[in-house]
Design a protein around this motif. Structure first.
Motif, short mmCIF file in Angstrom:
data_model
loop_
_atom_site.label_atom_id
_atom_site.label_comp_id
_atom_site.label_asym_id
_atom_site.label_seq_id
_atom_site.Cartn_x
_atom_site.Cartn_y
_atom_site.Cartn_z
N TYR A 289 -3.21 1.38 6.85
CA TYR A 289 -3.18 1.19 8.30
C TYR A 289 -3.84 2.38 8.99
O TYR A 289 -3.29 3.01 9.86
N GLY A 290 -5.05 2.71 8.49
CA GLY A 290 -5.85 3.76 9.12
C GLY A 290 -6.86 3.11 10.04
O GLY A 290 -6.59 2.09 10.67
N HIS A 291 -8.07 3.70 10.10
CA HIS A 291 -9.08 3.19 11.03
C HIS A 291 -9.40 1.72 10.77
O HIS A 291 -9.34 0.88 11.67
N LEU A 292 -9.74 1.41 9.51
CA LEU A 292 -10.13 0.02 9.20
C LEU A 292 -8.93 -0.92 9.27
O LEU A 292 -9.03 -2.03 9.79
N GLY A 293 -7.79 -0.48 8.74
CA GLY A 293 -6.60 -1.32 8.72
C GLY A 293 -6.19 -1.73 10.13
O GLY A 293 -5.92 -2.90 10.41
N ARG B 13 1.17 3.68 3.03
CA ARG B 13 1.91 4.69 2.28
C ARG B 13 2.89 5.40 3.21
O ARG B 13 4.05 5.59 2.88
N ASP B 14 2.41 5.76 4.39
CA ASP B 14 3.23 6.45 5.37
C ASP B 14 3.85 5.40 6.30
O ASP B 14 3.22 4.96 7.26
N LEU B 15 5.09 5.00 5.99
CA LEU B 15 5.70 3.90 6.76
C LEU B 15 5.90 4.29 8.22
O LEU B 15 5.91 3.45 9.11
N VAL C 239 -6.01 -7.41 1.37
CA VAL C 239 -7.17 -6.58 1.70
C VAL C 239 -6.77 -5.12 1.60
O VAL C 239 -5.87 -4.67 2.32
N GLU C 240 -7.41 -4.39 0.71
CA GLU C 240 -7.13 -2.96 0.58
C GLU C 240 -8.07 -2.16 1.47
O GLU C 240 -9.29 -2.26 1.33
N VAL C 241 -7.52 -1.39 2.39
CA VAL C 241 -8.32 -0.46 3.20
C VAL C 241 -7.53 0.85 3.28
O VAL C 241 -7.13 1.29 4.36
N SER C 242 -7.28 1.43 2.12
CA SER C 242 -6.42 2.62 2.10
C SER C 242 -7.05 3.74 1.28
O SER C 242 -7.54 4.73 1.82
N HIS C 243 -7.09 3.55 -0.04
CA HIS C 243 -7.53 4.62 -0.94
C HIS C 243 -7.87 3.96 -2.29
O HIS C 243 -7.20 3.00 -2.69
N PRO C 244 -8.88 4.49 -3.00
CA PRO C 244 -9.24 3.87 -4.29
C PRO C 244 -8.07 3.77 -5.27
O PRO C 244 -8.03 2.86 -6.11
N PRO D 209 -15.33 9.83 -3.02
CA PRO D 209 -14.78 8.47 -3.07
C PRO D 209 -14.81 7.73 -1.73
O PRO D 209 -14.89 6.51 -1.72
N ASN D 210 -14.79 8.47 -0.63
CA ASN D 210 -14.79 7.79 0.67
C ASN D 210 -16.18 7.59 1.25
O ASN D 210 -16.33 6.93 2.27
N ASN D 211 -17.19 8.19 0.62
CA ASN D 211 -18.51 8.19 1.22
C ASN D 211 -19.51 7.28 0.55
O ASN D 211 -20.58 7.03 1.09
N1 LIG Z 1 -16.52 -0.52 1.54
C1 LIG Z 1 -17.03 0.26 2.49
O1 LIG Z 1 -18.21 0.19 2.82
C2 LIG Z 1 -16.11 1.22 3.19
C3 LIG Z 1 -16.47 1.74 4.43
C4 LIG Z 1 -15.57 2.60 5.04
C5 LIG Z 1 -14.38 2.96 4.42
N2 LIG Z 1 -14.09 2.46 3.21
C6 LIG Z 1 -12.85 2.82 2.50
O2 LIG Z 1 -11.76 2.14 3.07
C7 LIG Z 1 -10.60 2.96 2.97
C8 LIG Z 1 -9.96 3.08 4.36
O3 LIG Z 1 -10.87 3.69 5.25
P1 LIG Z 1 -10.36 4.21 6.67
O4 LIG Z 1 -11.56 4.75 7.37
O5 LIG Z 1 -9.54 3.17 7.34
O6 LIG Z 1 -9.44 5.43 6.19
P2 LIG Z 1 -8.21 6.11 6.95
O7 LIG Z 1 -8.03 7.44 6.32
O8 LIG Z 1 -8.37 6.01 8.42
O9 LIG Z 1 -6.96 5.20 6.57
C9 LIG Z 1 -6.40 5.10 5.29
C10 LIG Z 1 -4.95 4.68 5.48
O10 LIG Z 1 -4.44 4.31 4.21
C11 LIG Z 1 -3.19 4.98 4.00
N3 LIG Z 1 -3.04 5.22 2.57
C12 LIG Z 1 -3.63 6.18 1.82
N4 LIG Z 1 -3.24 6.09 0.55
C13 LIG Z 1 -2.41 5.03 0.49
C14 LIG Z 1 -1.69 4.43 -0.54
N5 LIG Z 1 -1.74 4.95 -1.78
N6 LIG Z 1 -0.94 3.33 -0.28
C15 LIG Z 1 -0.89 2.79 0.95
N7 LIG Z 1 -1.55 3.35 2.02
C16 LIG Z 1 -2.29 4.44 1.77
C17 LIG Z 1 -3.26 6.25 4.81
O11 LIG Z 1 -1.95 6.71 5.15
C18 LIG Z 1 -4.05 5.76 6.04
O12 LIG Z 1 -3.20 5.19 7.00
C19 LIG Z 1 -11.04 4.29 2.37
O13 LIG Z 1 -10.76 4.34 0.98
C20 LIG Z 1 -12.53 4.29 2.60
O14 LIG Z 1 -13.21 5.01 1.59
C21 LIG Z 1 -14.92 1.58 2.59
#
Ligand SMILES: NC(=O)c1ccc[n+]([C@@H]2O[C@H](COP(=O)([O-])OP(=O)(O)OC[C@H]3O[C@@H](n4cnc5c(N)ncnc54)[C@H](O)[C@@H]3O)[C@@H](O)[C@H]2O)c1
Length: 271
Positions: free
Chosen positions: A15-19, A43-45, A68-73, A183-185
Motif C-alpha cells: 500500500y505504497g505509491h502504486l498500491g 507489511r506495515d498494518l 496484485v503485488e506492488v510491495s517488494h520482490p 531491485p526497484n529500478n
Molecule cells: N514493474 C514496474 O515497472 C514497476 C514500476 C515501479 C515500481 N515497481 C515495483 O513495485 C513495488 C512497489 O512500488 P511503489 O513505488 O509503490 O513502492 P513504495 O515503497 O511506495 O510502496 C511499497 C509498499 O509495500 C510495503 N511493503 C514492503 N515490503 C512488504 C512486504 N514484505 N509485505 C507487504 N508489504 C510490504 C511497504 O510498507 C510500502 O507500503 C516495488 O517493488 C517497485 O520496485 C515496479
C-alpha cells in the motif's frame, strides 16, 4: 480450476505509491470494468488504519481471483507460489524472478494450478513484439538501457558507491546480476527477460546509467537484434519528478496492465 466469477475480485499486496493508486482506481472505476477490491495487505498494518475498512484487510487468499503485488520482490519470492495456488497473480516487482529458484517455482505453479502469472510491461515498449520474435526464434540479442537521475536510484551492494558523481555507467551485463543490486529500478529490464525467455535473465543485457542532467524524466532505450541485420531501437522518455523512483506514466501503465488480467489459464502473460 474454479469457474471465474462474473466480477473479478482483486487483492492488492502493498500500500505504497502504486498500491494506493490502484486501490483508488479500483474503488472509483472497478465496477465499470467488472472488478472489485477484495483486500489490501501491507507489511506495515498501521499504514492501513483509518484508510481501509477492516473488511478489506486480508483474511483469506481465496477471497481474490487476482492478486496484485506492488510491495517488494521478496513477496513474490516468499508467497508467489501460494498466491498462484488460489488465484491469478500479477507480479509488480518482476526483478524477483531474477532469482532462478523463484522463476522455476512460479512457472511450476502456473502449470500445476492453471492460474496465470502476469508480468506488467511497465516502461517496456514493444514487449509483445519482442515476445513474438522470441517465440519465432528470431530474437538474437536484446539490450535494455535505463538512464535516471542519481537521486532516483535505490541501489544495493557494490552499486551504492557508484551513483552521484557525474554521468556514469553503473552496470553493464546480464540483467540477472543487476536485479539484486537495483531491485526497484530495473523492473522494466526484468519484464524484458520474461518477454524473451529464450534469452532470459542471463541473455538479456542491461545497462544502468546515472545522469545528473536528467532531472525531469527517466530514459528507457531498447535494442533488439534479429537475423540478416534486422534491428529495432526504441527510446522512451518517461516524465518523472526529481528523485522519483517510479515515472508518472508507470501508474497508468499499471492500471492498464491490471485491466488486461482477465484470466489466461496456466501461462506466463506479459500485460
Ligand atoms: N514493474 C514496474 O515497472 C514497476 C514500476 C515501479 C515500481 N515497481 C515495483 O513495485 C513495488 C512497489 O512500488 P511503489 O513505488 O509503490 O513502492 P513504495 O515503497 O511506495 O510502496 C511499497 C509498499 O509495500 C510495503 N511493503 C514492503 N515490503 C512488504 C512486504 N514484505 N509485505 C507487504 N508489504 C510490504 C511497504 O510498507 C510500502 O507500503 C516495488 O517493488 C517497485 O520496485 C515496479
Amino acid at each position: 480450476m474454479s469457474e471465474p466469477r462474473a466480477t473479478r475480485r482483486v487483492g492488492i499486496v502493498g500500500y505504497g505509491h502504486l498500491g494506493q493508486y490502484l486501490v483508488r482506481r479500483l474503488q472509483d472505476e472497478g465496477p465499470r470494468h467488472g472488478l472489485e477490491l477484495a483486500f489490501v495487505w501491507n507489511r506495515d498494518l498501521g499504514k492501513l488504519a483509518g484508510m481501509m475498512p477492516a473488511s478489506l484487510q486480508l483474511e483469506d487468499l481465496d477471497q481474490a481471483d487476482l492478486i496484485v503485488e506492488v510491495s517488494h520482490p521478496c513477496v513474490a519470492q516468499d508467497h508467489g507460489e501460494s498466491f498462484l495456488g488460489s488465484a491469478d497473480f500479477m507480479v509488480g516487482s518482476p526483478t524477483a524472478l531474477a532469482d532462478e529458484a523463484t522463476e522455476r517455482r512460479l512457472r511450476g505453479a502456473v502449470e500445476r494450478y492453471g492460474h496465470t502469472l502476469y508480468v506488467p510491461s511497465g516502461a517496456l515498449w514493444g514487449g509483445q513484439d519482442l515476445q513474438r520474435m522470441d517465440q519465432l526464434g528470431t530474437l538474437q540479442a536484446l539490450t535494455v538501457t535505463m538512464t535516471k537521475h542519481p537521486d532516483s536510484f535505490r541501489l544495493e551492494g557494490r552499486l551504492v558507491r557508484g551513483a552521484g558523481q557525474g554521468r556514469r555507467v553503473l552496470y553493464e551485463g546480464p540483467v540477472r546480476g543487476l536485479c539484486p543490486l537495483a531491485p526497484n529500478n530495473v523492473n522494466t529490464m526484468a519484464a524484458a527477460c520474461m518477454a524473451a525467455p529464450s534469452l532470459g535473465f542471463d541473455g538479456v543485457k542491461g545497462c544502468l546509467i546515472a545522469d545528473p542532467d536528467l532531472a525531469d524524466w527517466h530514459l528507457v532505450e531498447i535494442e533488439a537484434l534479429g537475423p540478416g541485420g534486422f534491428s529495432v531501437t526504441s527510446r522512451r522518455k518517461n516524465p518523472a519528478a526529481q528523485g522519483a523512483v517510479t515515472g508518472a506514466a508507470t501508474f497508468t501503465a499499471f492500471w492498464s496492465s491490471l485491466l488486461a488480467c482477465r484470466g489466461h489459464g496456466g501461462c506466463v502473460f506479459l500485460c
